[in-house]
Design a protein around this motif. Structure first.
Motif, PDB file in Angstrom:
ATOM      1  N   ARG A   1     102.043 -95.163 -38.629  1.00 49.07           N
ATOM      2  CA  ARG A   1     103.225 -95.988 -38.988  1.00 49.07           C
ATOM      3  C   ARG A   1     103.597 -96.172 -40.473  1.00 49.07           C
ATOM      4  N   VAL A   2     102.404 -96.278 -41.175  1.00 49.24           N
ATOM      5  CA  VAL A   2     102.400 -96.676 -42.754  1.00 49.24           C
ATOM      6  C   VAL A   2     102.043 -95.836 -43.744  1.00 49.24           C
ATOM      7  N   ARG A   3     101.511 -94.650 -43.273  1.00 49.54           N
ATOM      8  CA  ARG A   3     101.136 -93.804 -44.352  1.00 49.54           C
ATOM      9  C   ARG A   3     101.916 -93.288 -45.585  1.00 49.54           C
ATOM     10  N   ASP A   4     103.111 -93.089 -45.080  1.00 54.02           N
ATOM     11  CA  ASP A   4     104.147 -92.568 -46.067  1.00 54.02           C
ATOM     12  C   ASP A   4     104.524 -93.661 -47.151  1.00 54.02           C
ATOM     13  N   GLU A   5     104.437 -94.774 -46.441  1.00 54.87           N
ATOM     14  CA  GLU A   5     104.999 -96.125 -47.255  1.00 54.87           C
ATOM     15  C   GLU A   5     103.618 -96.505 -48.272  1.00 54.87           C
ATOM     16  N   VAL A   6     102.596 -96.307 -47.669  1.00 53.68           N
ATOM     17  CA  VAL A   6     101.509 -96.740 -48.777  1.00 53.68           C
ATOM     18  C   VAL A   6     101.241 -95.397 -49.704  1.00 53.68           C
ATOM     19  N   HIS A   7     101.525 -94.343 -49.210  1.00 57.04           N
ATOM     20  CA  HIS A   7     101.230 -93.041 -50.284  1.00 57.04           C
ATOM     21  C   HIS A   7     102.080 -93.579 -51.388  1.00 57.04           C
ATOM     22  N   SER A   8     103.332 -93.702 -51.076  1.00 53.17           N
ATOM     23  CA  SER A   8     104.334 -93.988 -52.095  1.00 53.17           C
ATOM     24  C   SER A   8     104.065 -94.967 -53.177  1.00 53.17           C
ATOM     25  N   ALA A   9     103.477 -96.183 -52.484  1.00 55.61           N
ATOM     26  CA  ALA A   9     102.925 -97.039 -53.221  1.00 55.61           C
ATOM     27  C   ALA A   9     101.797 -96.931 -54.236  1.00 55.61           C
ATOM     28  N   LEU A  10     100.906 -96.055 -53.765  1.00 51.87           N
ATOM     29  CA  LEU A  10      99.873 -95.472 -54.486  1.00 51.87           C
ATOM     30  C   LEU A  10     100.369 -94.436 -55.834  1.00 51.87           C
ATOM     31  N   ALA A  11     101.355 -93.697 -55.324  1.00 50.54           N
ATOM     32  CA  ALA A  11     101.811 -92.847 -56.210  1.00 50.54           C
ATOM     33  C   ALA A  11     102.734 -93.492 -57.369  1.00 50.54           C
ATOM     34  N   ASP A  12     103.312 -94.729 -57.004  1.00 51.11           N
ATOM     35  CA  ASP A  12     103.764 -95.588 -58.109  1.00 51.11           C
ATOM     36  C   ASP A  12     102.856 -96.226 -58.848  1.00 51.11           C
ATOM     37  N   LEU A  13     101.941 -96.575 -58.350  1.00 45.48           N
ATOM     38  CA  LEU A  13     100.583 -97.147 -59.174  1.00 45.48           C
ATOM     39  C   LEU A  13     100.132 -96.240 -60.261  1.00 45.48           C
ATOM     40  N   TYR A  14      99.728 -95.000 -59.607  1.00 49.22           N
ATOM     41  CA  TYR A  14      98.923 -94.000 -60.484  1.00 49.22           C
ATOM     42  C   TYR A  14      99.347 -92.678 -60.862  1.00 49.22           C
ATOM     43  N   GLY A  15     100.580 -92.513 -60.329  1.00 50.54           N
ATOM     44  CA  GLY A  15     101.057 -91.323 -60.420  1.00 50.54           C
ATOM     45  C   GLY A  15     101.188 -90.373 -59.490  1.00 50.54           C
ATOM     46  N   ALA A  16     102.092 -89.195 -59.600  1.00 48.66           N
ATOM     47  CA  ALA A  16     102.267 -88.478 -58.409  1.00 48.66           C
ATOM     48  C   ALA A  16     101.151 -87.519 -58.052  1.00 48.66           C
ATOM     49  N   ASP A  17     100.333 -87.232 -58.960  1.00 47.86           N
ATOM     50  CA  ASP A  17      99.088 -86.059 -58.836  1.00 47.86           C
ATOM     51  C   ASP A  17      98.027 -87.021 -58.816  1.00 47.86           C
ATOM     52  N   PRO A  18      97.177 -86.929 -57.692  1.00 44.38           N
ATOM     53  CA  PRO A  18      95.908 -87.535 -57.786  1.00 44.38           C
ATOM     54  C   PRO A  18      94.869 -86.843 -58.619  1.00 44.38           C
ATOM     55  N   ALA A  19      95.088 -85.689 -59.000  1.00 45.00           N
ATOM     56  CA  ALA A  19      94.062 -84.930 -60.016  1.00 45.00           C
ATOM     57  C   ALA A  19      94.179 -85.450 -61.258  1.00 45.00           C
ATOM     58  N   HIS A  20      95.267 -86.494 -61.480  1.00 49.00           N
ATOM     59  CA  HIS A  20      95.138 -87.090 -62.767  1.00 49.00           C
ATOM     60  C   HIS A  20      95.081 -88.543 -62.809  1.00 49.00           C
ATOM     61  N   TRP A  21      94.538 -88.977 -61.577  1.00 51.94           N
ATOM     62  CA  TRP A  21      94.234 -90.434 -61.436  1.00 51.94           C
ATOM     63  C   TRP A  21      92.937 -90.849 -62.339  1.00 51.94           C
ATOM     64  N   SER A  22      93.004 -90.928 -63.138  1.00 55.14           N
ATOM     65  CA  SER A  22      91.671 -91.153 -64.216  1.00 55.14           C
ATOM     66  C   SER A  22      91.320 -92.819 -64.274  1.00 55.14           C
ATOM     67  N   GLY A  23      90.231 -92.982 -64.571  1.00 57.20           N
ATOM     68  CA  GLY A  23      89.699 -94.369 -64.876  1.00 57.20           C
ATOM     69  C   GLY A  23      89.191 -94.921 -63.473  1.00 57.20           C
ATOM     70  N   PRO A  24      88.486 -95.892 -63.798  1.00 55.99           N
ATOM     71  CA  PRO A  24      87.851 -96.746 -62.585  1.00 55.99           C
ATOM     72  C   PRO A  24      88.726 -97.519 -61.754  1.00 55.99           C
ATOM     73  N   SER A  25      89.957 -97.997 -62.042  1.00 57.43           N
ATOM     74  CA  SER A  25      90.935 -98.328 -61.343  1.00 57.43           C
ATOM     75  C   SER A  25      91.486 -97.395 -60.367  1.00 57.43           C
ATOM     76  N   ALA A  26      91.943 -96.249 -61.020  1.00 60.15           N
ATOM     77  CA  ALA A  26      92.624 -95.067 -60.275  1.00 60.15           C
ATOM     78  C   ALA A  26      91.581 -94.595 -59.233  1.00 60.15           C
ATOM     79  N   THR A  27      90.179 -94.745 -59.390  1.00 57.88           N
ATOM     80  CA  THR A  27      89.136 -94.208 -58.390  1.00 57.88           C
ATOM     81  C   THR A  27      89.520 -94.933 -57.077  1.00 57.88           C
ATOM     82  N   LEU A  28      89.832 -96.198 -57.237  1.00 55.42           N
ATOM     83  CA  LEU A  28      90.203 -96.808 -55.993  1.00 55.42           C
ATOM     84  C   LEU A  28      91.330 -96.493 -55.176  1.00 55.42           C
ATOM     85  N   GLY A  29      92.288 -95.809 -55.972  1.00 55.98           N
ATOM     86  CA  GLY A  29      93.308 -95.044 -55.091  1.00 55.98           C
ATOM     87  C   GLY A  29      92.706 -94.009 -54.335  1.00 55.98           C
TER      88      GLY A  29
END
Length: 605
Positions: free
Chosen positions: A138-166
């Motif tokens: 039910r909620v995957r798309d919603e949370v994926h959108s929230a993660l992209a808002d936090l860390y960026g659209a491309d997870p290959a650029h989620w750098s640093g210890p906070s983004a690892t939690l994404g």
């Protein structure tokens, strides 16, 4: 019954909850049934594998256990089992049913009476897991959108210890490669999952106990971080002031009757003070019981939880001895690293030397310090590589990483991972060490040049060959005394080869090969040929000490396979004979053999 669909995972926020369609509910139920039936076949529960024969029917192959009155439609598998369930369907005495509760009840009736409580517990695990899967859908798309808002659209650029939690959040929506109900957490419903589970990426505050100074058994020479609260910072006005007290973090889910009982059991119920005010915002990691400090995410706190995952006997508490073992395991790994300079800077390890406990599995904490990676590096647990990435197009995390670091070549990324991981783990084996460094405890670290590194954590539960370690390190007495668990040490290679095969083999490398092939990223033969090649090279590089790996993994007809449902839920330890429920095995076909092919029926182990 609808055709089975691959399970999809999704994080959740506390926002609105769209009504699930009957189709999505059926899809989740069918996917779970396929996983459960396949696991029961793989583990040969009630003899479903070894007491059955293949029968060709109009729609395909069925595995028929005539003595049990059970038949299951199957397809060739090859990864840890000859067969997997082909349809979410079972024939019970000639009556077909796709209802998992009905199937499990029928199997329980055929089990020994002493084992039926385990079957009832497993049926409840399945119900909890199905509810979680539907919630994820039910909620995957919603949370994926929230993660992209936090860390960026491309997870290959989620750098640093906070983004690892994404990346941890993305991984939490995937199923475990072996355990079929891994997404369920015993006793936790939707409110608790939304508030504390990693797939929801929540921020919450910890609770804190104040205990008289000297109560805690402590380990570690480094000072506590400045954010660690004193009683005064927790608004506690206690006799003797702050110097007379020490503080211990408690997960909010542990507060309640279980914590009260732990304090009574240790005689601390009249002396411990639970601060009313929560303190210190944290974010859950993939393991859920381990949380990262929100404002200082290089620091993680591993805390006991009153739940179970991967089986009813696999409780998420922290036995004090495992803290000692984890610290000893880290020191042992670092002793090997000091003798192998070619791995310098390529094998990273979390610092797990700081811990405390009050003599109870609910009164404990590990303070983990993550090492500093290269600036701008991306750290991804192996468990997240096959996770769907945010955004449309069906891309996986591994696709994004390959696009940024390997010119879009997913196989090249897989190869780079294999080369380093197998070289390191085989080198450890040469010293007489095998780690339980599964896909959650092993992370791939990529810097801007694409140079791979590996980050490890949680070294309790290794297996050590006493003779080979003594020959290679010459420090056996001190190493033995450092560990609490006597099961760590063995006088032969079987415990080590079993652990290597099931962890480094199946969970970290084999599951990726089969997963990448299932997603159409490469042919399975190509990936398994590459896996065999890299393992062969690592064995040859290590020399004679690695010969047992060649015999047990590269040349054996069958490989050990974790029997996690049997040991973790269905049977008591007395009934299963498991001395360690995470190291209890059956067997399956060897997908690493140079010549493919498998027999229709597996043999018992």
């Amino acid at each position: 019954m609808s055709a089975p669909a691959a399970p999809t995972g999704s994080p959740v926020t506390a926002a609105g909850r769209p009504a699930r369609s009957a189709r999505s509910a059926r899809s989740a139920a069918d996917a779970l049934a396929l996983r459960v039936l396949s696991a029961l076949l793989r583990e040969d529960v009630l003899g479903l594998r070894t007491r059955a024969a293949v029968e060709q029917r109009a729609d395909g192959a069925w595995l028929v256990a005539a003595g049990l009155g059970i038949a299951v439609p199957v397809a060739a598998d090859g990864f840890q089992s000859e067969y997997a369930a082909r349809l979410p369907l079972v024939d019970l005495d000639g009556r077909p049913t796709g209802d998992l509760d009905t199937v499990l009840a029928a199997l329980a009736e055929r089990a020994d009476a002493e084992d039926r409580p385990g079957w009832a517990a497993f049926a409840e695990e399945c119900r909890q897991t199905l509810a979680t899967m539907e919630l994820h859908d039910r909620v995957r798309d919603e949370v994926h959108s929230a993660l992209a808002d936090l860390y960026g659209a491309d997870p290959a650029h989620w750098s640093g210890p906070s983004a690892t939690l994404g990346h941890d959040a993305l991984a939490a929506f995937l199923d475990h490669p072996v355990y079929p109900t891994a997404r369920g957490r015993a006793g936790l419903g939707e409110p608790e999952l939304r508030s504390y589970a990693p797939e929801f990426h929540p921020v919450f505050e910890l609770r804190w106990l104040a205990l008289p100074a000297g109560t805690l058994t402590r380990h570690g020479e480094r000072p506590l971080p400045p954010w660690w609260p004193t009683p005064g910072r927790l608004s506690l006005d206690l006799p003797g002031g702050d110097p007379a007290w020490e503080t211990l973090p408690v997960h909010p889910l542990t507060v309640g009757p279980a914590l009260d009982e732990a304090l009574r059991a240790t005689g601390l119920d009249e002396r411990a003070v639970l601060a009313e005010r929560p303190h210190l915002p944290v974010v859950p990691t993939l393991s859920m019981r381990t949380v990262a400090v929100a404002e200082d995410p290089v620091h993680h706190l591993k805390l006991p939880l009153v739940t179970a995952t991967l089986g009813r006997l696999n409780r998420r508490t922290i036995k004090p001895g495992t803290l000692r073992d984890g610290a000893a395991g880290q020191r042992l790994v670092e002793a090997v690293l000091a003798r192998e300079p070619r791995f310098a800077g390529r094998i990273l390890h979390a610092d797990e030397q700081t811990w405390a406990h009050a003599g109870h599995e609910l009164l404990a904490v590990l303070l983990r310090r993550q090492p500093a990676g290269p600036p701008g590096s991306v750290t991804v647990p192996l468990a997240a590589l096959l996770a769907p990435a945010p955004g449309a197009g069906g891309r996986l995390v591994v696709d994004h990483l390959a696009a940024r670091f390997y010119g879009g070549d997913v196989v090249a990324l897989y190869d780079a991972l294999l080369e380093l991981l197998l070289d390191w783990q085989t080198t450890l084996f040469g010293y007489g060490v095998a780690l339980e460094s599964h896909q959650q405890n092993t992370s791939l670290v990529l810097d801007e040049h694409g140079d791979p590194r590996l980050l490890f954590k949680d070294d309790d539960g290794p297996r050590v060959h006493t003779g080979r370690l003594a020959e290679s390190l010459g420090e056996l007495t001190s190493v033995r005394e450092a560990f609490d668990d006597a099961r760590t040490f063995a006088d032969d290679d079987r415990p080590l080869t079993d652990l290597f095969a099931t962890i480094t083999g199946h969970l970290c490398t084999g599951a990726l090969a089969f997963g990448l092939a299932a997603h159409g990223r490469a042919g399975l033969d190509e990936l398994l040929t590459l896996l065999r090649k890299r393992l062969t090279e690592a064995v040859e590089r290590t020399g004679p000490a690695a010969r047992p790996l060649r015999a047990a993994l590269l040349d054996a007809e069958r490989l050990p396979v974790k029997a996690m449902v049997t040991a973790g839920t269905l049977l008591s330890k007395r009934r299963s004979g498991a001395t360690d429920i995470n190291k209890h095995y059956t067997d399956g076909p060897n997908y690493l053999l140079a010549q493919s092919g498998s027999s229709p029926k597996g043999s018992g182990r």
